[in-house]
Design a protein around this motif. Structure first.
Motif, PDB file in Angstrom:
ATOM      1  N   ASP A   1       0.814  -1.214   0.000  1.00  0.00           N
ATOM      2  CA  ASP A   1       0.000   0.000   0.000  1.00  0.00           C
ATOM      3  C   ASP A   1       0.850   1.267   0.000  1.00  0.00           C
ATOM      4  OD1 ASP A   1      -2.262  -1.510  -0.096  1.00  0.00           O
ATOM      5  OD2 ASP A   1      -2.886  -1.125   1.954  1.00  0.00           O
ATOM      6  N   ARG A   2       1.986   1.219   0.675  1.00  0.00           N
ATOM      7  CA  ARG A   2       2.879   2.381   0.726  1.00  0.00           C
ATOM      8  C   ARG A   2       3.312   2.776  -0.686  1.00  0.00           C
ATOM      9  NH1 ARG A   2       7.978   2.530   0.134  1.00  0.00           N
ATOM     10  NH2 ARG A   2       8.291   0.305   0.463  1.00  0.00           N
ATOM     11  N   GLU A   3       3.694   1.790  -1.496  1.00  0.00           N
ATOM     12  CA  GLU A   3       4.124   2.067  -2.862  1.00  0.00           C
ATOM     13  C   GLU A   3       2.966   2.506  -3.751  1.00  0.00           C
ATOM     14  OE1 GLU A   3       6.764  -0.797  -4.763  1.00  0.00           O
ATOM     15  OE2 GLU A   3       7.485  -1.397  -2.773  1.00  0.00           O
ATOM     16  N   ILE A   4       1.807   1.915  -3.533  1.00  0.00           N
ATOM     17  CA  ILE A   4       0.615   2.321  -4.286  1.00  0.00           C
ATOM     18  C   ILE A   4       0.326   3.794  -4.013  1.00  0.00           C
ATOM     19  CG2 ILE A   4      -1.892   2.031  -4.488  1.00  0.00           C
ATOM     20  CD1 ILE A   4      -1.408  -0.998  -3.939  1.00  0.00           C
ATOM     21  N   MET A   5       0.342   4.177  -2.736  1.00  0.00           N
ATOM     22  CA  MET A   5       0.050   5.560  -2.363  1.00  0.00           C
ATOM     23  C   MET A   5       1.108   6.509  -2.916  1.00  0.00           C
ATOM     24  SD  MET A   5      -2.109   7.569  -0.872  1.00  0.00           S
ATOM     25  CE  MET A   5      -3.117   6.361  -0.070  1.00  0.00           C
ATOM     26  N   GLU A   6       2.383   6.149  -2.789  1.00  0.00           N
ATOM     27  CA  GLU A   6       3.466   6.992  -3.325  1.00  0.00           C
ATOM     28  C   GLU A   6       3.288   7.220  -4.818  1.00  0.00           C
ATOM     29  OE1 GLU A   6       7.004   4.813  -2.354  1.00  0.00           O
ATOM     30  OE2 GLU A   6       7.135   5.673  -0.334  1.00  0.00           O
ATOM     31  N   THR A   7       2.944   6.160  -5.537  1.00  0.00           N
ATOM     32  CA  THR A   7       2.785   6.240  -6.989  1.00  0.00           C
ATOM     33  C   THR A   7       1.613   7.139  -7.360  1.00  0.00           C
ATOM     34  OG1 THR A   7       3.698   4.019  -7.212  1.00  0.00           O
ATOM     35  CG2 THR A   7       2.465   4.889  -9.095  1.00  0.00           C
ATOM     36  N   ILE A   8       0.497   6.978  -6.671  1.00  0.00           N
ATOM     37  CA  ILE A   8      -0.689   7.797  -6.966  1.00  0.00           C
ATOM     38  C   ILE A   8      -0.380   9.263  -6.737  1.00  0.00           C
ATOM     39  CG2 ILE A   8      -3.035   8.365  -6.214  1.00  0.00           C
ATOM     40  CD1 ILE A   8      -3.358   5.331  -5.588  1.00  0.00           C
TER      41      ILE A   8
ATOM     42  N   SER B   1       2.488  10.778  -6.612  1.00  0.00           N
ATOM     43  CA  SER B   1       3.487  11.232  -7.582  1.00  0.00           C
ATOM     44  C   SER B   1       2.852  11.496  -8.950  1.00  0.00           C
ATOM     45  CB  SER B   1       4.590  10.183  -7.703  1.00  0.00           C
ATOM     46  OG  SER B   1       5.493  10.525  -8.718  1.00  0.00           O
ATOM     47  N   CYS B   2       2.003  10.574  -9.406  1.00  0.00           N
ATOM     48  CA  CYS B   2       1.337  10.740 -10.708  1.00  0.00           C
ATOM     49  C   CYS B   2       0.395  11.937 -10.727  1.00  0.00           C
ATOM     50  CB  CYS B   2       0.575   9.471 -11.072  1.00  0.00           C
ATOM     51  SG  CYS B   2       1.638   8.101 -11.544  1.00  0.00           S
TER      52      CYS B   2
ATOM     53  N   PRO C   1       1.246  14.887  -0.235  1.00  0.00           N
ATOM     54  CA  PRO C   1       0.377  14.018   0.571  1.00  0.00           C
ATOM     55  C   PRO C   1      -0.668  14.821   1.339  1.00  0.00           C
ATOM     56  CG  PRO C   1       2.657  13.338   0.806  1.00  0.00           C
ATOM     57  CD  PRO C   1       2.663  14.628   0.033  1.00  0.00           C
ATOM     58  N   TYR C   2      -0.289  15.998   1.826  1.00  0.00           N
ATOM     59  CA  TYR C   2      -1.223  16.846   2.570  1.00  0.00           C
ATOM     60  C   TYR C   2      -2.388  17.276   1.673  1.00  0.00           C
ATOM     61  CZ  TYR C   2      -3.130  20.726   5.236  1.00  0.00           C
ATOM     62  OH  TYR C   2      -3.978  21.564   5.912  1.00  0.00           O
ATOM     63  N   ALA C   3      -2.060  17.773   0.473  1.00  0.00           N
ATOM     64  CA  ALA C   3      -3.111  18.209  -0.465  1.00  0.00           C
ATOM     65  C   ALA C   3      -4.004  17.042  -0.865  1.00  0.00           C
ATOM     66  CB  ALA C   3      -2.482  18.843  -1.699  1.00  0.00           C
ATOM     67  N   PHE C   4      -3.411  15.876  -1.039  1.00  0.00           N
ATOM     68  CA  PHE C   4      -4.178  14.680  -1.396  1.00  0.00           C
ATOM     69  C   PHE C   4      -5.180  14.348  -0.294  1.00  0.00           C
ATOM     70  CE2 PHE C   4      -4.397   9.929  -1.856  1.00  0.00           C
ATOM     71  CZ  PHE C   4      -5.039   9.914  -3.083  1.00  0.00           C
TER      72      PHE C   4
ATOM     73  N   ILE D   1      -3.027   9.465   5.348  1.00  0.00           N
ATOM     74  CA  ILE D   1      -2.149   9.395   4.177  1.00  0.00           C
ATOM     75  C   ILE D   1      -0.713   9.135   4.624  1.00  0.00           C
ATOM     76  CG2 ILE D   1      -1.306  10.632   2.134  1.00  0.00           C
ATOM     77  CD1 ILE D   1      -4.389  10.019   2.134  1.00  0.00           C
ATOM     78  N   TYR D   2      -0.261   9.903   5.620  1.00  0.00           N
ATOM     79  CA  TYR D   2       1.121   9.755   6.090  1.00  0.00           C
ATOM     80  C   TYR D   2       1.362   8.386   6.730  1.00  0.00           C
ATOM     81  CZ  TYR D   2       1.848  14.634   4.981  1.00  0.00           C
ATOM     82  OH  TYR D   2       1.966  15.822   4.310  1.00  0.00           O
TER      83      TYR D   2
END
Length: 133
Positions: free
Chosen positions: A10-17, A19-20, A25-28, A40-41
């Motif tokens: 999940d960490r990588e999924i979130m990082e990828t989303i 980034s894309c 992360p705050y704005a997301f 998120i964090y």
């Protein structure tokens, strides 16, 4: 591979989303209507998983994000423009239906009041007819 297993953590999924989408992360987190962005964090830190609620929020607020990627880590993170538009239209129509249903629901007390008033008028008319006969 079992259907419940993910190709990516999940960490990588979130990082990828994030980034894309080219956001922080705050704005997301704020865009997903979280009061606190710690969810998120925590996912980015690897201490929490992406919840079903978060998946739904992402689907509603970011229709361009590929649902399959969020839930399994498979496929591409972002949909093409046509797929995103179809997804956006689907969720917008569901929101409209929800608004209509709440409007109808909110009107119930006034409708019941009118029905009760009509019943009282009918009862009065019937009582007059009985008294006359």
């Amino acid at each position: 591979m079992k259907s419940t297993e993910k190709k990516l953590p999940d960490r990588e999924i979130m990082e990828t989303i994030i980034s894309c989408l080219k956001i922080t992360p705050y704005a997301f987190g704020k865009q997903l209507d979280y009061k606190s962005t710690m969810s998120i964090y925590n996912i980015l830190a690897g201490s929490k998983a992406i919840s079903k609620d978060m998946v739904n929020r992402i689907a509603i607020h970011y229709p361009e994000v590929n649902y399959l990627f969020v839930t399994t880590g498979e496929g591409i993170p972002l949909r093409n423009q046509t797929e995103a538009e179809i997804h956006r239209n689907l969720f917008n129509s569901q929101e409209e239906i929800s608004k209509i249903l709440w409007t109808e629901f909110a009107a119930i007390p006034a409708r019941l009041q009118r029905i009760e008033e009509n019943q009282n008028e009918i009862l009065k008319l019937l009582e007059k007819k009985v008294d006359v006969a």
